[in-house]
Design a protein around this motif. Structure first.
Motif, PDB file in Angstrom:
ATOM      1  N   LYS A 117      14.191   0.739  -6.410  1.00 35.01           N
ATOM      2  CA  LYS A 117      15.363   1.486  -5.947  1.00 35.01           C
ATOM      3  C   LYS A 117      15.268   1.753  -4.448  1.00 35.01           C
ATOM      4  O   LYS A 117      16.249   1.601  -3.711  1.00 35.01           O
ATOM      5  N   LEU A 118      14.077   2.135  -3.979  1.00 32.47           N
ATOM      6  CA  LEU A 118      13.873   2.378  -2.550  1.00 32.47           C
ATOM      7  C   LEU A 118      14.091   1.096  -1.758  1.00 32.47           C
ATOM      8  O   LEU A 118      14.785   1.097  -0.734  1.00 32.47           O
ATOM      9  N   TYR A 155       9.336  10.780   2.460  1.00 35.74           N
ATOM     10  CA  TYR A 155       8.204  10.254   3.217  1.00 35.74           C
ATOM     11  C   TYR A 155       8.009   8.754   2.970  1.00 35.74           C
ATOM     12  O   TYR A 155       7.700   7.995   3.895  1.00 35.74           O
ATOM     13  N   GLY A 156       8.163   8.341   1.705  1.00 31.83           N
ATOM     14  CA  GLY A 156       7.987   6.927   1.385  1.00 31.83           C
ATOM     15  C   GLY A 156       8.979   6.054   2.128  1.00 31.83           C
ATOM     16  O   GLY A 156       8.632   4.972   2.627  1.00 31.83           O
ATOM     17  N   LYS A 157      10.193   6.521   2.217  1.00 30.12           N
ATOM     18  CA  LYS A 157      11.228   5.779   2.940  1.00 30.12           C
ATOM     19  C   LYS A 157      10.892   5.680   4.420  1.00 30.12           C
ATOM     20  O   LYS A 157      11.037   4.611   5.037  1.00 30.12           O
ATOM     21  N   SER A 158      10.394   6.759   4.997  1.00 31.57           N
ATOM     22  CA  SER A 158      10.108   6.768   6.430  1.00 31.57           C
ATOM     23  C   SER A 158       8.963   5.833   6.801  1.00 31.57           C
ATOM     24  O   SER A 158       9.052   5.079   7.779  1.00 31.57           O
ATOM     25  N   PHE A 181       0.816  -1.218   0.000  1.00 38.19           N
ATOM     26  CA  PHE A 181       0.000   0.000   0.000  1.00 38.19           C
ATOM     27  C   PHE A 181       0.852   1.272   0.000  1.00 38.19           C
ATOM     28  O   PHE A 181       0.330   2.359   0.288  1.00 38.19           O
ATOM     29  N   LEU A 182       2.134   1.175  -0.270  1.00 37.99           N
ATOM     30  CA  LEU A 182       2.988   2.359  -0.185  1.00 37.99           C
ATOM     31  C   LEU A 182       2.520   3.418  -1.172  1.00 37.99           C
ATOM     32  O   LEU A 182       2.411   3.166  -2.376  1.00 37.99           O
TER      33      LEU A 182
END
Length: 237
Positions: free
Chosen positions: A218-219, A186-189, A174-175
């Motif tokens: 990549k993330l 924000y996505g990384k956090s 659900f990212l």
């Protein structure tokens, strides 16, 4: 039906391969399960009735297929080589193919750089409306996952700007980051927050990413995810 605990113990011998099935069987009702040689078939329900299969043998998979009923339409975590056998004589209504990634136990995770919080069921409508996968999910499914799973969100000026929730098989999913809040990390956090929550429960963090989603791949790799294999969901008519 065979003893679920015995089969769960058997599946644990190859945790990465069987993690989806194990998590699903632990969290949702399973109404049929059987071992055929070294292969396992399980049928259970979350948002719909799903068929999970763990197998390394074409011969055993042919035998497993004999266990399917006419109303067994939706299949989860199916490897590429299995699809021709399972769909022979049927038409595929829809299909989703992804690469599975997992975080090995020895990977050290970086600190979370933003304030995160658990999501609430009241967020479900907003999350669904901004989802790129409406054809595969529903508002009720989102609510169910917020209730039963692990989640993380970031708010900006009182607005939900980014979120991540585990799927019905425990996968990090659900990212999503709203377009106006991208390139802020924000996505990384939120992903890190969910990964750490999974680890705190003593479980293996993993995710499914479509091959063309280069940014998410990549993330994932930057966070220590290791590529495992291609898995598929599909529904037959």
């Amino acid at each position: 039906m065979e003893n679920i605990n015995n089969i769960l113990n058997y599946l644990q011998k190859d945790l990465v391969k069987n993690i989806n099935m194990i998590n699903f069987m632990n969290d949702y009702p399973v109404f049929y399960i059987e071992r055929v040689g070294n292969s396992v078939i399980a049928k259970g329900r979350s948002d719909r009735n799903w068929v999970y299969i763990s197998s390394d043998s074409k011969e055993e998979l042919e035998a497993v297929k004999e266990k399917l009923k006419i109303d067994d339409k939706c299949f989860a975590i199916i490897e590429d080589w299995m699809i021709p056998i399972l769909t022979k004589g049927s038409k595929i209504k829809w299909e989703l193919s992804t690469t599975r990634f997992f975080v090995p136990e020895d990977i050290l995770l970086p600190d979370i750089k933003h304030v995160t919080s658990d999501l609430k069921t009241d967020d479900a409508d907003f999350i669904y409306q901004n989802s790129d996968y409406k054809e595969y999910i529903s508002v009720e499914y989102v609510k169910d996952r917020i209730k039963k799973g692990l989640s993380s969100g970031i708010h900006s000026s009182g607005k939900l700007a980014a979120w991540c929730i585990t799927q019905d098989d425990g996968a990090v999913g659900f990212l999503h980051v709203l377009p106006e809040y991208r390139k802020k990390g924000y996505g990384k956090s939120v992903t890190l927050d969910v990964i750490k929550k999974i680890r705190n429960e003593g479980k293996l963090p993993f995710a499914h990413i479509e091959q063309e989603n280069e940014n998410s791949i990549k993330l994932a790799k930057s966070l220590g995810f290791k590529e495992d294999r291609i898995v598929n969901w599909f529904e037959i008519e």
